[in-house]
Design an enzyme around this catalytic site. Sequence first.
Site, PDB file in Angstrom:
ATOM      1  N   ARG A 112      53.401  34.507 -60.295  1.00  0.00           N
ATOM      2  CA  ARG A 112      53.874  33.794 -59.116  1.00  0.00           C
ATOM      3  C   ARG A 112      55.345  34.126 -58.922  1.00  0.00           C
ATOM      4  O   ARG A 112      55.956  34.788 -59.726  1.00  0.00           O
ATOM      5  CB  ARG A 112      53.637  32.285 -59.237  1.00  0.00           C
ATOM      6  CG  ARG A 112      53.836  31.592 -60.599  1.00  0.00           C
ATOM      7  CD  ARG A 112      55.175  31.687 -61.204  1.00  0.00           C
ATOM      8  NE  ARG A 112      56.217  31.210 -60.293  1.00  0.00           N
ATOM      9  CZ  ARG A 112      57.506  31.437 -60.466  1.00  0.00           C
ATOM     10  NH1 ARG A 112      57.923  32.130 -61.483  1.00  0.00           N
ATOM     11  NH2 ARG A 112      58.404  30.998 -59.607  1.00  0.00           N
ATOM     12  N   GLY A 113      55.832  33.725 -57.745  1.00  0.00           N
ATOM     13  CA  GLY A 113      57.201  34.112 -57.384  1.00  0.00           C
ATOM     14  C   GLY A 113      57.119  35.239 -56.375  1.00  0.00           C
ATOM     15  O   GLY A 113      56.423  36.237 -56.614  1.00  0.00           O
ATOM     16  N   ALA A 114      57.821  35.117 -55.257  1.00  0.00           N
ATOM     17  CA  ALA A 114      57.635  36.062 -54.146  1.00  0.00           C
ATOM     18  C   ALA A 114      57.706  37.535 -54.553  1.00  0.00           C
ATOM     19  O   ALA A 114      56.745  38.286 -54.340  1.00  0.00           O
ATOM     20  CB  ALA A 114      58.638  35.726 -53.036  1.00  0.00           C
ATOM     21  N   ARG A 163      47.728  34.348 -50.974  1.00  0.00           N
ATOM     22  CA  ARG A 163      48.703  33.271 -50.730  1.00  0.00           C
ATOM     23  C   ARG A 163      49.479  33.618 -49.459  1.00  0.00           C
ATOM     24  O   ARG A 163      49.895  34.758 -49.283  1.00  0.00           O
ATOM     25  CB  ARG A 163      49.654  33.101 -51.922  1.00  0.00           C
ATOM     26  CG  ARG A 163      48.965  32.658 -53.208  1.00  0.00           C
ATOM     27  CD  ARG A 163      49.964  32.379 -54.335  1.00  0.00           C
ATOM     28  NE  ARG A 163      50.710  31.131 -54.092  1.00  0.00           N
ATOM     29  CZ  ARG A 163      51.794  30.764 -54.779  1.00  0.00           C
ATOM     30  NH1 ARG A 163      52.267  31.560 -55.721  1.00  0.00           N
ATOM     31  NH2 ARG A 163      52.407  29.617 -54.514  1.00  0.00           N
ATOM     32  N   GLN A 217      57.496  24.606 -62.214  1.00  0.00           N
ATOM     33  CA  GLN A 217      58.104  25.906 -62.499  1.00  0.00           C
ATOM     34  C   GLN A 217      59.482  25.741 -63.149  1.00  0.00           C
ATOM     35  O   GLN A 217      59.909  26.584 -63.931  1.00  0.00           O
ATOM     36  CB  GLN A 217      58.272  26.725 -61.207  1.00  0.00           C
ATOM     37  CG  GLN A 217      56.994  27.249 -60.587  1.00  0.00           C
ATOM     38  CD  GLN A 217      56.408  26.319 -59.532  1.00  0.00           C
ATOM     39  OE1 GLN A 217      56.600  25.099 -59.597  1.00  0.00           O
ATOM     40  NE2 GLN A 217      55.685  26.873 -58.578  1.00  0.00           N
ATOM     41  N   ASP A 223      60.877  32.419 -50.401  1.00  0.00           N
ATOM     42  CA  ASP A 223      59.587  33.088 -50.248  1.00  0.00           C
ATOM     43  C   ASP A 223      59.484  33.796 -48.918  1.00  0.00           C
ATOM     44  O   ASP A 223      58.723  34.758 -48.782  1.00  0.00           O
ATOM     45  CB  ASP A 223      58.462  32.068 -50.415  1.00  0.00           C
ATOM     46  CG  ASP A 223      58.386  31.604 -51.856  1.00  0.00           C
ATOM     47  OD1 ASP A 223      59.165  30.715 -52.236  1.00  0.00           O
ATOM     48  OD2 ASP A 223      57.581  32.192 -52.613  1.00  0.00           O
ATOM     49  N   ASN A 241      60.912  27.983 -49.040  1.00  0.00           N
ATOM     50  CA  ASN A 241      60.995  28.044 -50.498  1.00  0.00           C
ATOM     51  C   ASN A 241      60.176  26.891 -51.061  1.00  0.00           C
ATOM     52  O   ASN A 241      59.600  26.089 -50.322  1.00  0.00           O
ATOM     53  CB  ASN A 241      62.458  27.985 -50.968  1.00  0.00           C
ATOM     54  CG  ASN A 241      62.605  28.435 -52.417  1.00  0.00           C
ATOM     55  OD1 ASN A 241      62.121  29.492 -52.816  1.00  0.00           O
ATOM     56  ND2 ASN A 241      63.255  27.617 -53.213  1.00  0.00           N
ATOM     57  N   LYS A 242      60.131  26.815 -52.399  1.00  0.00           N
ATOM     58  CA  LYS A 242      59.312  25.802 -53.054  1.00  0.00           C
ATOM     59  C   LYS A 242      59.554  24.405 -52.480  1.00  0.00           C
ATOM     60  O   LYS A 242      60.702  24.039 -52.189  1.00  0.00           O
ATOM     61  CB  LYS A 242      59.631  25.809 -54.557  1.00  0.00           C
ATOM     62  CG  LYS A 242      58.812  24.851 -55.398  1.00  0.00           C
ATOM     63  CD  LYS A 242      57.318  24.972 -55.190  1.00  0.00           C
ATOM     64  CE  LYS A 242      56.861  26.386 -55.260  1.00  0.00           C
ATOM     65  NZ  LYS A 242      55.497  26.626 -54.727  1.00  0.00           N
TER      66      LYS A 242
END
Length: 348
Positions: free
Chosen positions: A46-48, A89, A196, A237, A247-248
């Site tokens: 995970r993570g852009a 996603r 995270q 993201d 973003n998150k």
Amino acid sequence: MSIKPILFENGILKMIDQRLLPTEEVWREYSDCPSVAEAITTMVVRGAPAIGVAAAFGAAFGASHIQEDNYADFFSEFEKACALLAATRPTAVNLFWALERMKGCAQIHRDLPLPELKARLFAEAQEIAVEDERLNRTLGANGAPLIADGARVLTHCNAGALATAGYGTALGVIRAAVEEGKELLVYADETRPFLQGSRLTAWELMRDRIPVTLICDNMAGYLMSKGEIDCVIVGADRIAANGDVANKIGTYTVAVLAREHQIPFYVAAPLSTIDLSIADGSGIPIEERSSREITHVGEQRLAPDAVAVRNPAFDVTPARLVSAIITERGVVTGDYSQGLKALAAKGA
Ligand SMILES: CSC[C@H]1O[C@H](OP(=O)(O)O)[C@H](O)[C@@H]1O
């Protein structure tokens, strides 16, 4: 040396299962497109930027498994593999940026014999990974001057080496500042519901011996009100053309609190996270994830059966709350519409 969460060795993609950190370091092996797609959907990776790198290898595996020696069938099957990955996603634009780059590579080299074309696609995926870590180091160096010696820096989620091919974006700026000899203290939001921050950022920074203090998300405002936070730095993201930042979930809350307390709020992201095709944040798709991420921790239930749940995995911070956007091509402040367009037009 910060961790590299994605490795490609002897034709096998190896990714650390980030769902199991920090208690277990389990590396999983992949050699086909559907399993890489599942790894992205289930957040093994995970993570852009990391999602983009994984998708690039997934597309290369998709090509490698195509038996057709008829080029027309090859490209239609390759398109299907890319579509499978594109459906994993919706928010991180790096995923789509990487897939477009892989499709472009296939078209440029369409006249190669099929075995050579397949090999070239793996080489392209490897180049995407190598470039990502290199540009994170450049981005980090660009952002380090914004972090004062002795600063207490709040970050949200994980925009570290684990979210990229290595070094990290927001945590890349922190690493670069530390490498310049600056003393820092990082406050890491735990970042409910996927945690995270507590599971990944705390683990990553302790592994690199960077001082980190873990807090609950709802403590950030209190620490700011006590004057204990000097700046905020987060990843992204997807950044719209006007500088609105997806973003998150919880990032927008932190940005509003930072503005209230006149604390700089920095966003660190590579050019591959900037989506000039979307005018503003209202056009950024926001992923809704399973309610189980909220109602359970592992097998333990935290909420009544059948309770109604919302679980948007991202939010959008308006550009007016962003003090600066840090990229590998420089730092943008002020009029993001012009600044981001100018950066994109600038040579690498
Ligand atoms: C360096 S981008 C990291 C970015 O991705 C995270 O989302 P997720 O863990 O759901 O993939 C989060 O938004 C981070 O800021």
